[in-house]
Design an enzyme around this catalytic site. Structure first.
Site, PDB file in Angstrom:
ATOM      1  N   ASP A   1      62.534  47.987  33.367  1.00 25.31           N
ATOM      2  CA  ASP A   1      63.542  47.862  34.358  1.00 25.31           C
ATOM      3  C   ASP A   1      64.130  49.475  34.426  1.00 25.31           C
ATOM      4  O   ASP A   1      64.632  50.218  33.460  1.00 25.31           O
ATOM      5  CB  ASP A   1      64.505  47.062  34.175  1.00 25.31           C
ATOM      6  CG  ASP A   1      63.964  45.605  34.612  1.00 25.31           C
ATOM      7  OD1 ASP A   1      62.957  45.542  35.402  1.00 25.31           O
ATOM      8  OD2 ASP A   1      64.432  44.687  34.203  1.00 25.31           O
TER       9      ASP A   1
ATOM     10  N   HIS B   1      56.321  46.389  33.451  1.00 26.19           N
ATOM     11  CA  HIS B   1      57.115  47.385  33.605  1.00 26.19           C
ATOM     12  C   HIS B   1      58.307  47.231  32.847  1.00 26.19           C
ATOM     13  O   HIS B   1      58.511  46.251  32.055  1.00 26.19           O
ATOM     14  CB  HIS B   1      57.770  47.423  35.135  1.00 26.19           C
ATOM     15  CG  HIS B   1      58.215  46.231  35.593  1.00 26.19           C
ATOM     16  ND1 HIS B   1      57.579  44.923  35.975  1.00 26.19           N
ATOM     17  CD2 HIS B   1      59.514  46.060  35.878  1.00 26.19           C
ATOM     18  CE1 HIS B   1      58.613  44.016  36.277  1.00 26.19           C
ATOM     19  NE2 HIS B   1      60.062  44.765  36.135  1.00 26.19           N
TER      20      HIS B   1
ATOM     21  N   ARG C   1      70.174  37.695  38.056  1.00 21.02           N
ATOM     22  CA  ARG C   1      69.945  38.519  36.953  1.00 21.02           C
ATOM     23  C   ARG C   1      71.009  39.689  36.743  1.00 21.02           C
ATOM     24  O   ARG C   1      71.445  39.880  37.905  1.00 21.02           O
ATOM     25  CB  ARG C   1      68.827  39.513  37.614  1.00 21.02           C
ATOM     26  CG  ARG C   1      68.364  40.734  36.947  1.00 21.02           C
ATOM     27  CD  ARG C   1      67.111  41.251  37.606  1.00 21.02           C
ATOM     28  NE  ARG C   1      67.176  42.550  37.763  1.00 21.02           N
ATOM     29  CZ  ARG C   1      66.212  43.497  37.790  1.00 21.02           C
ATOM     30  NH1 ARG C   1      65.189  43.125  37.498  1.00 21.02           N
ATOM     31  NH2 ARG C   1      66.514  44.641  38.034  1.00 21.02           N
TER      32      ARG C   1
ATOM     33  N   HIS D   1      57.682  43.799  30.678  1.00 17.57           N
ATOM     34  CA  HIS D   1      57.706  42.427  31.045  1.00 17.57           C
ATOM     35  C   HIS D   1      56.959  42.424  32.331  1.00 17.57           C
ATOM     36  O   HIS D   1      56.742  43.455  33.030  1.00 17.57           O
ATOM     37  CB  HIS D   1      58.976  41.778  31.484  1.00 17.57           C
ATOM     38  CG  HIS D   1      60.097  42.578  32.337  1.00 17.57           C
ATOM     39  ND1 HIS D   1      60.543  43.818  31.971  1.00 17.57           N
ATOM     40  CD2 HIS D   1      60.418  42.253  33.554  1.00 17.57           C
ATOM     41  CE1 HIS D   1      61.397  44.073  33.235  1.00 17.57           C
ATOM     42  NE2 HIS D   1      61.116  43.102  33.948  1.00 17.57           N
TER      43      HIS D   1
END
Ligand code: SIN
Length: 290
Positions: free
Chosen positions: A107, A105, A274, A258
């Protein structure tokens, strides 16, 4: 600063050597770093024992940092810009248990302002595995035939929101509440071929969650999308990052997919922090689904 880039794979990625976090960065170094980000799409900084403030400050070098209002359950207390990516040790886990990786996918593609970049800081890393893989979607697009490029030109894929309640405000406690959540987070149609807002280059823009192309039936969409995902994730387009503690990684969501390989001993902890850097508008609400 004397910054150097050491390539991480044939397809993408570079380790940046010579950057001292915690020291002010000069304009020339910042421009160099931004150019390296555009060129390599993934930048790695090894051995970064940084504070959360430094992690946020580094993220801001690349743009405005997201405050994660849509994922309140994963936000770090006192640091709304930081999301926790955590696997807590499960003492009952057996190697024979299912450890299928998550899906490829990019983000926030299910929103109207998909993420520009994501950073991950490796705080606690399992002894082996727990890798993150990246696919170069410029290379995937550029290696298609002219015939396929013509077919894809102008097509849109439908990106649904994930229904992971741990991460988001999706209420699945009744069909009515689920329908209400889905109205708040409708699927978004995104171009299958996206022009990168900074480099001007074209890349495929996909996710394995995309099962439908606008204007086509599911039966018609499926084989084409399956082909594109399989093509984009061929070994020659991939960089696989094997984490070390205190690695800091930033990647460009506009030209990469990723996947967290999920390939580690689940009796151990995997803990990363993150941030997401906001992107520019793309796509439209796919009203047919509502
Ligand atoms: C993500 O998919 O954003 C997380 C990647 C990872 O946990 O390796």
């Amino acid at each position: 600063m004397n910054l150097q880039a050491r390539r991480l794979s044939y397809s993408l990625g570079a380790e940046i050597i010579g950057l001292q976090f915690g020291h002010p960065i000069d304009e020339a170094s910042l421009s160099w770093l931004r150019a390296a980000f555009l060129e390599y799409s993934v930048l790695l900084f090894r051995g970064q024992s940084i504070t959360r403030e430094q992690h946020i400050a580094m993220s801001q070098w690349f743009g405005e940092v997201e405050s994660n209002d849509a994922a309140p359950l994963m936000r770090l207390e006192g640091y709304p810009q930081i999301l926790t990516v955590v696997h807590k040790p499960n003492p009952d886990w057996k190697p024979t248990d299912d450890y299928v990786g998550r899906f490829w996918h990019t983000d926030h593609s299910h929103t109207l302002t998909p993420a520009k970049a994501t950073t991950l800081h490796g705080v606690e890393i399992p002894d082996v595995g727990g890798d993150t893989m990246f696919a170069n979607m410029y290379a995937a697009y550029e290696s298609l035939s002219d015939g396929m490029k013509k077919i894809l030109d102008g097509l849109y894929g439908v990106h649904p929101i994930g229904l992971n309640t741990r991460r988001r405000r999706i209420d699945k406690s009744s069909p009515e509440r689920l329908a209400e959540s889905m109205r708040r987070y409708p699927p978004i149609a995104q171009p299958l071929v996206r022009v990168h807002p900074d480099s001007g280059r074209k890349s495929l823009y996909l996710s394995e969650k995309v099962k439908q192309i606008v204007g086509m039936s599911a039966d018609e969409s499926g084989p084409l999308l399956e082909f594109l995902c399989k093509h984009a994730t061929r070994p020659q387009f991939i960089y696989r990052h094997c984490w070390q503690k205190e690695d800091l990684l930033i990647w460009d969501n506009r030209c990469l997919m990723h996947l967290a390989a999920n390939d580690f001993d689940k009796t151990q902890t995997r803990y990363l922090e993150r941030t997401v850097i906001n992107g520019t508008p793309s796509g439209y609400v796919y009203a047919e689904a509502m």
